[in-house]
Design a protein around this motif. Structure first.
Motif, PDB file in Angstrom:
ATOM      1  N   SER A  25      42.393  -2.929  49.136  1.00  0.00           N
ATOM      2  CA  SER A  25      42.385  -1.502  48.854  1.00  0.00           C
ATOM      3  C   SER A  25      43.641  -0.875  49.422  1.00  0.00           C
ATOM      4  N   THR A  28      48.487  -1.178  45.061  1.00  0.00           N
ATOM      5  CA  THR A  28      48.412  -1.491  43.628  1.00  0.00           C
ATOM      6  C   THR A  28      48.268  -2.998  43.499  1.00  0.00           C
ATOM      7  N   PHE A  29      47.036  -3.437  43.542  1.00  0.00           N
ATOM      8  CA  PHE A  29      46.729  -4.865  43.659  1.00  0.00           C
ATOM      9  C   PHE A  29      47.347  -5.674  42.519  1.00  0.00           C
ATOM     10  N   SER A  30      47.317  -5.136  41.329  1.00  0.00           N
ATOM     11  CA  SER A  30      47.761  -5.903  40.166  1.00  0.00           C
ATOM     12  C   SER A  30      49.258  -6.159  40.157  1.00  0.00           C
ATOM     13  N   ASN A  74      41.952  -8.691  38.785  1.00  0.00           N
ATOM     14  CA  ASN A  74      42.674  -7.453  39.060  1.00  0.00           C
ATOM     15  C   ASN A  74      41.815  -6.214  38.811  1.00  0.00           C
ATOM     16  N   ASN A  77      40.203  -5.845  42.124  1.00  0.00           N
ATOM     17  CA  ASN A  77      41.106  -5.871  43.285  1.00  0.00           C
ATOM     18  C   ASN A  77      40.720  -6.982  44.262  1.00  0.00           C
TER      19      ASN A  77
END
Length: 116
Positions: A25, A28-30, A74, A77
């Motif tokens: 968290s 921007t994980f992706s 994604n 996350n």
């Protein structure tokens, strides 16, 4: 604030399997490649596996190649580490890692114990 939370560790018999999860968290994980590491008490932290941001490429340490699989979702996350054919030598605290603008972020880890 970047947060990584690992889960899924536990006690498993030799030859068994576990799946670890790491929920991210604050980031921007992706857009991030993700890594798993592990550490045995008294030893240096050891890199285990890496996955690119899209999941299209994965790499593994020689000690786990063919037994562990890193993957990611994604939409959730979350990055995973599927561990099969576990041996006592895989006993360690497992950490996920994200490098964001040259800063390393770590979770608190999840303990995997392989023992009969």
């Amino acid at each position: 604030q970047v947060q990584l939370v690992e889960s899924g560790g536990g006690l498993v018999q030799p030859g068994g399997s576990l799946r670890l999860s790491c929920a991210a968290s604050g980031v921007t994980f992706s857009s991030l490649g993700m890594r798993w590491y592990r550490q045995v008490v008294g030893k240096e932290r050891e890199w285990v596996a890496y996955i690119t941001s899209t999941g299209g490429t994965t790499t593994y340490a020689g000690s786990v190649k063919g037994r562990f699989t890193i993957s990611r979702d994604n939409a959730k996350n979350t990055v995973y580490l599927q561990m099969n054919s576990l041996t006592p030598e895989d006993t360690a605290v497992y950490y996920c890692n994200a490098n964001v603008y040259d800063m390393n972020y770590w979770g608190k880890g999840t303990l995997v114990t392989v023992s009969s």
